[in-house]
Motif scaffolding. Structure first.
Motif, PDB file in Angstrom:
ATOM      1  N   GLU A  43      -8.635   3.988   0.861  1.00 47.56           N
ATOM      2  CA  GLU A  43      -7.638   2.887   1.075  1.00 47.56           C
ATOM      3  C   GLU A  43      -8.179   2.150   2.193  1.00 47.56           C
ATOM      4  O   GLU A  43      -8.251   2.868   3.504  1.00 47.56           O
ATOM      5  CB  GLU A  43      -6.300   3.824   1.471  1.00 47.56           C
ATOM      6  N   ARG A  98       0.612  -1.276   0.150  1.00 48.43           N
ATOM      7  CA  ARG A  98      -0.014   0.082   0.141  1.00 48.43           C
ATOM      8  C   ARG A  98       0.857   1.123   0.099  1.00 48.43           C
ATOM      9  O   ARG A  98       0.619   2.269  -0.772  1.00 48.43           O
ATOM     10  CB  ARG A  98      -0.905   0.279   1.326  1.00 48.43           C
ATOM     11  N   ALA A 117       0.834   3.778  -2.874  1.00 50.92           N
ATOM     12  CA  ALA A 117       0.382   5.217  -2.766  1.00 50.92           C
ATOM     13  C   ALA A 117       1.524   6.335  -3.338  1.00 50.92           C
ATOM     14  O   ALA A 117       1.163   7.339  -3.848  1.00 50.92           O
ATOM     15  CB  ALA A 117       0.126   5.648  -1.232  1.00 50.92           C
TER      16      ALA A 117
END
Lengths: 240, 379, 296, 558
Positions: free
Chosen positions: B194, B177, B181
């Motif tokens: 998210e 993640r 990002a």
């Protein structure tokens, strides 16, 4: 009922119960004939409940023998004794709190569904106070109703020996009378009834024989007529 | 307690020789330890690792004789460290096939560093090669590579502008993640959602509904195998109609096996390679050998670990007989593996290419849609 | 938005129904022997795997594979339940309750790792209960699968309810759970009822596992989280209360779906446990009180 | 103590053998496994205090372990604190958490304790997994090793020595915590909570101290762990650590510190032994764990106890401690109590002067035991006042009443497992000679060194009286002390109660047997259905027609 004569009686022969080395009961020898009520009197802790536990099988017998009619049952498991003629209404009733009146009777009744329904109906006829509470859970019954249910549960399998432990405890006088009448009725129907009580007067009124326990031993075993009004009996009882 | 003493002694004395010695040549055998998670929540990936390593170690190149032993590292750093210590003491390996679980690698690296033994892994956790322990060799592109490929493909090829990111609350998910990002930001795209998902969560509809409510135009998944399949299936069931670019878990044949081909339509995934998709005869030979030996389909983790162990064996064949020599060989050479060419970037990152595979709705074998070579600029 | 909410509500009901099956089996054993069966979550997982295996034996393209294997799963898992009673409870009848706790932990380890080694660590998908399809109800698409899951779970829950409430065996089981000694004294074979409780609990776990395995897949690592959910549901619902446990299970499912959808999974999970602590602070007896074991 | 416990010798021998084994093997791996055994032993020694001694199934010990690990890791990593200071913080922080949760949790019933602690542990796990501060699921890495000056303790013999020195210190600390009769007091609080309250034992400090100590040791173990391997991840707060500690405690033997060490020595290396089974080793671990618990349901320590019973306590030579308490009058006035819809007491008043024996009689259910429960504070009256020596009692908690001079005996006294007679009698006594004096008075001095389990029901009743007398009360209230006694025992008891009254105590005795009370009591109070039916001298009460009717029934009275 007519089958009284063919029923089994209860015989205890030098029965002793020990817990952690201490003798709680005995040796006690006693017999209860079919069709009779034997009242067991004595102070708290004298061994009345222990005597019943020994007969039911929930207390181990350290010495001595117990007979149900011709069969020695001393080594039988609890449920085996229950299925072969020992009915017990314990001290404090010990109903199954989540079960209804009908369910309570059903779990204790023998036979197939029809047979059980017949027995339950007969029992509710015998104890009318329970009939109106048929679908009520046990813990919501009044004390008297609970006691009736405990007795009904004890006798629904038509046992030849019925043990009633302090059935009048905490009940109003009129209900006590009903309980004792029920005990007498069981004997009249042919059962051998052992009745442990503190309400001496009422117990004596229905008993054929009276025994007094003191500190685990049998100190007196007399016919009721002999005992009533006898100062020795009174002495034994007050001194027990 | 006295009775336990023999047990205790036995426990510490079980000889390393329990493993089969597979003498293939006349040369004195070298030892390799395979320390991977074959129980716990990474058992699927760890088993692929083990299988890949075993396949390589069972058929060493001519003139090389190798013994190996497999041990489980389960789910905690503590167990991994104990397993490593045992291997170092009892097996004296020239190299260790090391767990895909980044947290375990972080704990093992300093110890391996002190012993000078190379750790050969397919862990994607970026940090394991950033701590200055020059014994970690990664034969799978790091998150800094594959997540770039995943994000670029989603944005540049599929035109996502408002992606929703669903990620697992595990090291794999959180690290992925973070890199997603970062890349999305560089591409000028902001995720509209998210959502962190615990592996114990059963129903993913709440997350998918939140994505829909947030107006997402695509799904980026960074979930383990089961949850990835579930997300794809539930998204299909809800009729979201969103394009999906998943993490490497989606390329695993075990994941695709959980879905019907039509549910897979248009689903893509990043990975280092897709052995079942490759027509290259050498990869096909690997795939067949794998199927025959393990009765299951190989994935990129298996192939990466296979390549890694083959490179170790190549080093041994080239005369590297000590851990230090193997380490130097791995650090200094270029190696042509089945999945790609491997060369260290100086910190032990050996793999620099990623591929995007997609399913077309007709089967469970994906096609390679796009190759991202040398994403990190190495080579 | 309303469609989404309806969809989520259906999901909550489906998940809650399955969790209720899980909790029901858990609470049956507590009721029967007063001990926690820590292997219960693993039994759910095993049930799912048994369902997967049984479905493989069926010819392909049968219309209702899941419903066809359900009896097999129930039977196999009932046998497993008897085995658990035999090895982890019977030898420890007179031991402290914590001994049973540890014994069932050991059984859980054996099941969990036995499955991992025996059939592999990968997730599996169980057979669908019925054909896949969507039923359109007022604009909300309800998957047949989900409806079948709810129907099956509900049928099993009511079957258990019927068994416990309406059959003599069930009444005897309840009586034995409430006062084992007294139950024996009215002629109830208590050891048998305990063995049957374990079998029934495992069969319910197996059914739950089968239902979960198609809707939400099954992996060998599933047991732990399911066990925690059953435990939490049981305590929220009042230790040992059948319907309380089912309600507790629904509460957990609501947190996992509805609360998660309106906040996030993390918030939902934190709120669930904070809620549990708050409930315990206000009502130390659990949300719905506790009756089993109390005498009249 | 009369010399070392033989069981301790077994433990020492086992430890020596274990050390020998480690030396013989000698490699870092063996040392690491042995170190790990020590770390888990420390956590389990702590857990024994809550799980074993308080009897609470806490599921938070794993979380406390994790809090220790994270605390030390964070402080050393982000604040650059030296590792030893980190360890100190790893002890303090979980201890504080333990103390903070001790009271709200300990008032819950058993399974709710488990759930509440599980909830806390899950929240800790959730935080560790999802917070930036804790490094998320990956955790924190690069935690510096312990160091003494420039010398780093990274593993091998230095770490092993440090950890096992701490194991030894923890055992000593836990032994010290349980010395001086505290073990008996904790056991009484656990197994006989009502008796404990009426003996003046306050459960609150015990819970605070034991929870805090459990947290401290759990945290210490976590701190040692994190500095040993240099990383910490959420798995340390996870359920598996908790289950391991719980299994160690149960397999080692509930409550026993050395048992915890032995349990750790059995269970921690076990997976290593089974390593050769590859993937099946954890299933095999399950099989061995199952076998262990089936063969030793009370754990290793319980198994050893059966073979090497604990030595009896030293019995003081002389028992001539003078009683410190002066007699105090006891009076109740207008006591009312309802349970649900049932009126148990309906305005009961009577008094027991110092130096007199009052008998309280009445049929079952007449409210006798309720009177005793209200006086001793186990239940709260709906109305009415209780005074002891003029001091009002009704508002005071049960355990305060002992200090004011109230002693209570039970009809069915509870005793904790595994104590000797003298220990049980001394549980609330100023010192053991006072307890021995109390035993002498009830005729049990000769059995002071026997286990309580060897006593019969009647003797247990006397022991209950002895432990009450050992609190040196000014008034005692006794529930059917004569039930189940033989004639000789009853006359001895009767004489004892008379003597207590002659020494100035107020004595209130509930009994059924008139023959016991009539010659003994100065006054009799007869209860019926929650009211005083009659009160007066024994002869007067015996002749009271209402009493005769109640006891023998109208038929007999007529």
């Amino acid at each position: 009922m007519t089958e009284a004569a063919s029923r089994d009686g209860l015989t205890l022969e030098d029965v002793e119960v020990r817990v952690a080395g201490a003798t709680l009961l005995g040796p006690v020898s006693l017999s209860v004939e079919p069709g009779t009520v034997v009242a067991v009197l004595g102070a708290n802790g004298a061994g009345k409940s222990t005597l019943m536990h020994a007969i039911v099988g929930t207390a181990a017998v350290a010495r001595g023998r117990i007979w149900l009619g011709p069969a020695e049952i001393s080594d039988w498991p609890v449920e085996h004794r229950a299925r072969h003629g020992i009915g017990w209404s314990p001290e404090g009733r010990r109903l199954f709190p989540g079960l209804t009146v009908e369910e309570t009777l059903d779990v204790a009744a023998p036979g197939n569904k029809g047979e059980r329904a017949r027995r339950i109906d007969a029992m509710l006829e015998r104890f009318p106070v329970l009939a109106e509470k048929r679908h009520e859970t046990a813990w919501r019954l009044s004390g008297g109703q609970q006691q009736m249910l405990a007795i009904a549960r004890a006798v629904i399998a038509d046992p030849s020996v019925v043990l009633l432990d302090e059935p009048s405890l905490g009940l109003a006088p009129v209900v006590r009378d009903q309980v004792f009448a029920a005990a007498r009725g069981l004997a009249d129907a042919g059962a051998a009834v052992l009745l442990a009580e503190q309400d001496t007067a009422r117990a004596l009124a229905v008993a054929d024989r009276v025994v007094v326990l003191a500190r685990g031993r049998l100190v007196l075993d007399w016919p009721t007529q002999v005992a009533v009004g006898n100062p020795d009996f009174e002495q034994a009882l007050m001194g027990a | 307690m006295r009775r336990l003493i023999p047990v205790l002694l036995l426990s510490l004395a079980v000889p390393a020789a329990a493993a089969p010695a597979l003498a293939a040549g006349a040369a004195e055998p070298v030892a390799v330890s395979v320390l991977v998670p074959i129980t716990g929540f990474l058992a699927l990936e760890g088993t692929a690792q083990r299988n890949g390593a075993v396949l390589a170690l069972d058929k060493p190149p001519a003139g090389v004789s190798v013994t190996y032993q497999v041990a489980d590292t389960a789910t905690s750093p503590e167990v991994a460290v104990t397993a490593l210590q045992r291997a170092l003491d009892r097996e004296q390996p020239v190299a260790v096939a090391a767990p895909i679980f980044g947290t375990q690698m972080l704990a093992m690296a300093p110890i391996a560093d002190r012993a000078g033994v190379p750790l050969v892994t397919v862990s994607g956790t970026a940090k394991i090669t950033e701590l200055g322990h020059d014994v970690v060799f990664r034969f799978f592109p790091t998150d800094a590579v594959v997540k770039v490929a995943q994000a670029r493909y989603a944005v540049q090829e599929l035109g996502m502008k408002k992606p929703a990111v669903l990620y697992q609350t595990t090291a794999y998910g959180q690290s992925g993640r973070e890199h997603l990002a970062r890349t999305l930001k560089q591409l000028g795209v902001e995720p509209v959602l998210e959502e962190a998902i615990d592996p114990g969560i059963k129903d993913l509809v709440p997350a998918l509904e939140r994505a829909r409510a947030a107006g997402a135009d695509g799904l980026l998944l960074q979930l383990h195998s089961g949850p990835t399949a579930l997300a794809v299936r539930q998204a299909h069931g809800l009729g979201l109609g969103l394009p999906v670019v998943a993490g490497s878990a989606m390329h695993q044949p075990t994941t695709a096996a959980l879905l019907e081909p039509d549910q897979l339509t248009g689903v893509c995934a990043e990975t280092a390679s897709s052995p079942v998709s490759e027509a290259d005869p050498r990869v096909a030979a690997f795939t067949n050998a794998y199927r025959e030996r393990f009765h299951s389909e190989p994935d990129a983790f298996a192939l990466g670990q296979y390549d890694g162990m083959r490179m170790v064996l190549a080093a041994v064949a080239d005369g590297a007989r000590s851990p230090q020599a193997v380490r130097d060989w791995l650090a200094g050479r270029r190696y042509q593996g089945l999945a790609m060419d491997y060369v260290s970037d100086g910190t032990g990152n050996m793999a620099h290419d990623a591929v995007i595979v997609c399913y077309d709705g007709t089967g469970r074998v994906p096609t390679i849609m796009k190759r991202y070579d040398a994403v990190d600029g190495v080579r | 938005m309303i469609e989404a909410a309806a969809q989520l509500a259906v999901n909550a009901v489906a998940l809650g129904a399955v969790y209720a099956l899980v909790a029901l089996g858990f609470v049956l054993v507590i009721g029967a022997v007063g001990a926690v069966n820590f292997a219960h979550g693993e039994l759910v997982m095993l049930g799912g795997m048994v369902g997967v295996g049984a479905a493989m034996l069926l010819p392909a393209d049968l219309p209702v594979p899941g419903l066809l294997v359900l009896p097999a799963v129930l039977a196999v898992m009932a046998a497993v339940g008897l085995a658990v009673a035999g090895i982890a409870y019977a030898p420890l009848r007179r031991a402290p309750p914590t001994a049973v706790f540890i014994a069932t932990i050991a059984v859980g380890l054996i099941v969990h790792h036995g499955v991992t080694v025996g059939i592999g660590p990968e997730p599996r998908r169980g057979p669908p209960l019925i054909d896949s399809g969507i039923l359109d109800v007022a604009g909300v698409g309800l998957a047949h699968q989900q409806l079948a899951t709810i129907a099956t779970a509900a049928a099993l829950i009511f079957a258990v309810h019927f068994l416990l409430q309406q059959t003599r065996f069930g009444r005897r089981l309840r009586a034995a759970a409430q006062d084992p000694e007294m139950a024996r004294a009215v002629g109830i074979p208590v050891r048998l009822t305990i063995a049957v409780s374990f079998a029934l609990a495992a069969a319910l776990a197996g059914a739950a596992g089968l239902l979960l395995s198609n809707q939400y897949l099954v992996t060998p690592t599933d047991g732990g989280a399911l066990m925690l959910k059953a435990y939490v549901a049981t305590v929220i619902g009042g230790w040992g209360r059948i319907w309380g446990a089912a309600l507790g299970a629904f509460a957990i499912a609501v947190f996992e779906t509805l609360v998660a959808a309106s906040a996030s999974y993390l918030v939902a999970e934190a709120l669930l446990y904070l809620g549990v602590l708050a409930v315990l602070a206000v009502r130390p007896q659990g949300l719905f009180g506790e009756t089993t074991g109390r005498r009249a | 103590m009369t010399g070392p416990d033989r069981r301790d010798l077994v433990y020492l021998a086992a430890a020596a053998a274990g050390l020998g084994g480690v030396v013989a093997l000698g490699d870092t791996y063996a040392l690491r496994v042995a170190t790990l055994v020590g770390i888990y032993a420390i956590a389990a020694i702590g857990y024994q205090l809550v799980f074993g001694r308080l009897g609470l199934l806490s599921l938070a010990q794993g979380a406390l372990f994790g809090i220790g690990a994270y605390t030390s890791a964070l402080l050393t990593l982000s604040l650059g604190l030296p590792a030893p200071l980190g360890i100190v913080a790893a002890v303090v922080a979980p201890a504080a958490v333990g103390a903070a949760v001790a009271l709200p949790i300990a008032r819950l019933e058993s399974h709710y304790v488990a759930l509440a602690t599980l909830g806390l542990a899950q929240l800790a796990l959730l935080a560790a997994t999802n917070l930036e501060l804790t490094g998320g699921a990956n955790g924190l890495y690069g935690v510096p090793p312990l160091a003494v000056g420039p010398v780093e303790i990274v593993g091998g013999w230095p770490m092993l020595t440090l950890v096992w020195t701490l194991v030894g210190l923890c055992l000593l600390a836990s032994r010290a915590m349980l010395a001086g009769g505290r073990a008996a007091r904790f056991a009484t609080l656990r197994d006989a909570p009502h008796a404990a309250l009426t003996l003046g034992l306050n459960p609150v400090p015990a819970r605070l101290v034991l929870f805090a100590a459990a947290g401290a040791l759990g945290g210490l173990a976590g701190g040692l762990q994190v500095h040993g391997i240099g990383v910490v991840s959420p798995s340390v707060t996870g359920f598996e650590v908790m289950v391991t500690i719980l299994a160690i405690a149960v397999v080692g033997g509930r409550g026993s510190g050395p048992g915890a060490v032995a349990g750790a020595a059995l269970l921690i290396p076990l997976p290593e032994v089974l390593r050769f089974l590859e993937g099946s080793y954890l299933a095999a671990y399950g099989v061995v764990l199952l076998a262990a618990i089936v063969l030793m349901p009370r754990g290793l320590d319980g198994w050893l106890r059966d073979r090497f019973p604990r030595r009896p306590p030293a019995v003081p030579a002389a028992a001539s401690a003078p009683a410190r308490r002066r007699g105090k009058a006891l009076a109740v006035d207008g006591l009312r109590k309802r349970f649900g819809g049932v009126t148990a007491l309906d305005g009961v008043s009577f008094a027991v002067s110092a130096g007199t024996v009052v008998g309280l009689i009445g049929a079952n259910g007449s409210g006798k035991t309720t009177v005793l429960n209200l006086i001793s504070g186990l239940e709260t009256p709906d109305a009415g006042q209780i005074r002891l020596g003029g001091v009002p009692l009704a508002e005071r908690p049960a355990h305060h009443r002992t200090a004011l001079g109230l002693g209570r005996g039970f009809q069915h006294p509870e005793f904790p497992e595994g104590l000797f007679v003298l220990e049980a009698a001394a549980v609330a006594a100023r010192d053991r000679s006072v307890a021995l004096a109390a035993l002498e008075r009830v005729g049990l001095a000769g059995r002071a060194a026997e286990p309580v389990a060897a006593l019969g029901a009647a003797e247990l009743r006397r022991l209950d009286l002895a432990r009450t007398l050992a609190t040196e009360p000014g008034a005692v209230i006794l529930d059917e002390p004569a039930a189940g006694l033989t004639a000789d025992e009853r006359s001895a008891l009767s004489a004892l109660l008379r003597r207590l009254a002659d020494e100035g105590l107020a004595v209130l005795v509930v009994d059924h047997g008139m023959d016991f009370l009539l010659p003994l009591a100065d006054r009799i109070v007869c209860l019926d259905a929650g009211r005083v039916l009659a009160a007066g001298t024994p002869e007067a009460v015996r002749r009271d027609p209402a009493v005769v009717a109640a006891y023998l029934g109208q038929g007999a009275a007529a």
